[in-house]
Motif scaffolding. Sequence first.
Motif, PDB file in Angstrom:
ATOM      1  N   MET A  71       0.837  -1.201   0.000  1.00 59.78           N
ATOM      2  CA  MET A  71       0.000   0.000   0.000  1.00 59.78           C
ATOM      3  C   MET A  71       0.870   1.248   0.000  1.00 59.78           C
ATOM      4  O   MET A  71       1.896   1.305   0.672  1.00 59.78           O
ATOM      5  CB  MET A  71      -0.925   0.018   1.227  1.00 59.78           C
ATOM      6  N   ARG A  72       0.439   2.270  -0.748  1.00 54.07           N
ATOM      7  CA  ARG A  72       1.156   3.538  -0.803  1.00 54.07           C
ATOM      8  C   ARG A  72       0.214   4.670  -0.401  1.00 54.07           C
ATOM      9  O   ARG A  72      -1.000   4.494  -0.325  1.00 54.07           O
ATOM     10  CB  ARG A  72       1.730   3.769  -2.198  1.00 54.07           C
ATOM     11  N   ASN A  73       0.797   5.837  -0.136  1.00 51.00           N
ATOM     12  CA  ASN A  73       0.014   7.002   0.301  1.00 51.00           C
ATOM     13  C   ASN A  73      -0.878   6.668   1.496  1.00 51.00           C
ATOM     14  O   ASN A  73      -2.045   7.064   1.563  1.00 51.00           O
ATOM     15  CB  ASN A  73      -0.839   7.544  -0.851  1.00 51.00           C
ATOM     16  N   VAL A  74      -0.306   5.927   2.435  1.00 54.09           N
ATOM     17  CA  VAL A  74      -1.048   5.526   3.629  1.00 54.09           C
ATOM     18  C   VAL A  74      -1.180   6.717   4.583  1.00 54.09           C
ATOM     19  O   VAL A  74      -0.198   7.407   4.876  1.00 54.09           O
ATOM     20  CB  VAL A  74      -0.340   4.357   4.349  1.00 54.09           C
ATOM     21  N   ALA A 138       3.563   0.789   3.018  1.00 51.86           N
ATOM     22  CA  ALA A 138       3.677  -0.433   3.817  1.00 51.86           C
ATOM     23  C   ALA A 138       4.539  -1.453   3.092  1.00 51.86           C
ATOM     24  O   ALA A 138       4.429  -1.629   1.876  1.00 51.86           O
ATOM     25  CB  ALA A 138       2.293  -1.014   4.082  1.00 51.86           C
ATOM     26  N   LYS A 139       5.411  -2.102   3.847  1.00 51.96           N
ATOM     27  CA  LYS A 139       6.247  -3.153   3.261  1.00 51.96           C
ATOM     28  C   LYS A 139       6.468  -4.254   4.285  1.00 51.96           C
ATOM     29  O   LYS A 139       6.268  -4.062   5.488  1.00 51.96           O
ATOM     30  CB  LYS A 139       7.584  -2.588   2.784  1.00 51.96           C
ATOM     31  N   GLU A 140       6.875  -5.394   3.802  1.00 51.57           N
ATOM     32  CA  GLU A 140       7.115  -6.547   4.662  1.00 51.57           C
ATOM     33  C   GLU A 140       8.587  -6.575   5.055  1.00 51.57           C
ATOM     34  O   GLU A 140       9.466  -6.604   4.197  1.00 51.57           O
ATOM     35  CB  GLU A 140       6.742  -7.836   3.927  1.00 51.57           C
ATOM     36  N   ASP A 141       8.848  -6.528   6.364  1.00 53.63           N
ATOM     37  CA  ASP A 141      10.212  -6.641   6.864  1.00 53.63           C
ATOM     38  C   ASP A 141      10.473  -8.096   7.241  1.00 53.63           C
ATOM     39  O   ASP A 141       9.611  -8.760   7.836  1.00 53.63           O
ATOM     40  CB  ASP A 141      10.397  -5.742   8.092  1.00 53.63           C
ATOM     41  N   LYS A 142      11.653  -8.600   6.912  1.00 53.49           N
ATOM     42  CA  LYS A 142      11.960 -10.012   7.148  1.00 53.49           C
ATOM     43  C   LYS A 142      11.880 -10.395   8.616  1.00 53.49           C
ATOM     44  O   LYS A 142      11.515 -11.516   8.959  1.00 53.49           O
ATOM     45  CB  LYS A 142      13.362 -10.337   6.609  1.00 53.49           C
ATOM     46  N   LYS A 143      12.217  -9.458   9.501  1.00 55.39           N
ATOM     47  CA  LYS A 143      12.283  -9.796  10.927  1.00 55.39           C
ATOM     48  C   LYS A 143      10.995  -9.492  11.682  1.00 55.39           C
ATOM     49  O   LYS A 143      10.546 -10.278  12.501  1.00 55.39           O
ATOM     50  CB  LYS A 143      13.452  -9.060  11.583  1.00 55.39           C
ATOM     51  N   GLY A 145       7.952  -8.357  10.203  1.00 56.16           N
ATOM     52  CA  GLY A 145       6.716  -8.449   9.438  1.00 56.16           C
ATOM     53  C   GLY A 145       6.325  -7.101   8.852  1.00 56.16           C
ATOM     54  O   GLY A 145       7.178  -6.286   8.493  1.00 56.16           O
ATOM     55  N   LEU A 146       5.025  -6.842   8.777  1.00 59.57           N
ATOM     56  CA  LEU A 146       4.519  -5.627   8.143  1.00 59.57           C
ATOM     57  C   LEU A 146       4.935  -4.383   8.927  1.00 59.57           C
ATOM     58  O   LEU A 146       4.805  -4.336  10.151  1.00 59.57           O
ATOM     59  CB  LEU A 146       2.995  -5.700   8.052  1.00 59.57           C
ATOM     60  N   GLU A 147       5.429  -3.373   8.212  1.00 60.54           N
ATOM     61  CA  GLU A 147       5.780  -2.112   8.853  1.00 60.54           C
ATOM     62  C   GLU A 147       5.517  -0.958   7.896  1.00 60.54           C
ATOM     63  O   GLU A 147       5.320  -1.152   6.692  1.00 60.54           O
ATOM     64  CB  GLU A 147       7.238  -2.097   9.300  1.00 60.54           C
ATOM     65  N   LEU A 148       5.511   0.254   8.449  1.00 62.02           N
ATOM     66  CA  LEU A 148       5.343   1.464   7.650  1.00 62.02           C
ATOM     67  C   LEU A 148       6.663   2.205   7.531  1.00 62.02           C
ATOM     68  O   LEU A 148       7.474   2.200   8.465  1.00 62.02           O
ATOM     69  CB  LEU A 148       4.313   2.402   8.292  1.00 62.02           C
ATOM     70  N   ARG A 149       6.847   2.852   6.389  1.00 65.11           N
ATOM     71  CA  ARG A 149       7.963   3.776   6.199  1.00 65.11           C
ATOM     72  C   ARG A 149       7.424   5.026   5.515  1.00 65.11           C
ATOM     73  O   ARG A 149       6.416   4.964   4.812  1.00 65.11           O
ATOM     74  CB  ARG A 149       9.075   3.136   5.363  1.00 65.11           C
ATOM     75  N   LEU A 150       8.087   6.133   5.716  1.00 59.78           N
ATOM     76  CA  LEU A 150       7.622   7.385   5.133  1.00 59.78           C
ATOM     77  C   LEU A 150       8.087   7.531   3.691  1.00 59.78           C
ATOM     78  O   LEU A 150       9.225   7.203   3.358  1.00 59.78           O
ATOM     79  CB  LEU A 150       8.132   8.578   5.948  1.00 59.78           C
ATOM     80  N   GLY A 151       7.185   8.057   2.851  1.00 56.47           N
ATOM     81  CA  GLY A 151       7.560   8.383   1.483  1.00 56.47           C
ATOM     82  C   GLY A 151       8.293   9.720   1.449  1.00 56.47           C
ATOM     83  O   GLY A 151       8.578  10.322   2.489  1.00 56.47           O
TER      84      GLY A 151
END
Length: 333
Positions: A71-74, A138-143, A145-151
């Motif tokens: 997902m983008r523009n969250v 939103a992206k999947e982190d290997k350690k 799981g799901l996390e948010l990062r800023l655009g």
Amino acid sequence: MLNLKEMIKEISRKSGLKEDEIKKLIEDKQLELSGLISEEGAAYIVGRELGVNLLKEKKMQLKIKNIVSGMRNVEIVAKVISISKPRIFEKNGKSGSVVNIILADETGRIRLSLWDEETALAEKIKPDDVVFVKSAYAKEDKKVGLELRLGKRGSIKKIDEEMHIEVKRDYERKNISDISDGEYAEIKACLIRIFPRNPFFEVCPKCKSRLERSENKFICKEHKEVEPEYKIFVSGIFDDGTGSIRSVFFKETVEKLFGKITDELRNIALKAMDYSAIYENFDGLGKEYILRGKVKKNEFNGTLEFIVDDICEVDVKKECEILLDKMNMNFNI
């Protein structure tokens, strides 16, 4: 169409200004236009001047449980549960930093990672603040799981809004030398001293306030004479090699530390007619424990102390797994 209260909240959320500031701007705008415009009309103009278009169709608020990878523009409104200290690292010969923020709403929780220059945003918020996160992905982190990062145009800002949610606290493993006032932490430390003071005190069974003793009666300021309920607390010094800290235990954590319920401990003291009897067979000195709780500054002497929420003996297998995870994390950076 939004009503005035909703307009003010929306402008506050999007602009980062407090609701009282928005109300003042609306009043000023009405005065500027000689009262020829309604409060709602003034709110539309104020919103537009602050870059908030209230004429757009109102969007449904995205909840954490509905966020999926990709997902983008969250945009979400959430409560800050915890903020990690900046972690400095080197990768490909360049240094960087990361701060992890745990966010929650009534549907769940998620981690927001701030990288490098973004970490400065964490200095403007604190645990229990309600924030508006804009332009995240939103992206999947290997350690984790799901996390948010800023655009590129992403931000996180405190907003003037309340959010009542029950959340489970995160206790980050810390050295005693690194803990600070007000944070929740987990420490692994050895009990080196216990203070053999009277651990029992009487409280009102109705309001739980401390009782005053008058001859053989126990008096509550609100409920007068009552049959007391007995509570228990003990304190001791824990050391982890980097520092030591006075730690305070109440009821359930005392019972875990001693391996006996409060009534059993009180019966031991009554039988011996001496409260110090409960300490005589205590075998916890010199043992290593995992403590979880809140760091608090003592108002009288200014030193830090640890208010224990939970305690358990060290699980060697689990500690090895934690150590391996740290080694793998450092290796992958």
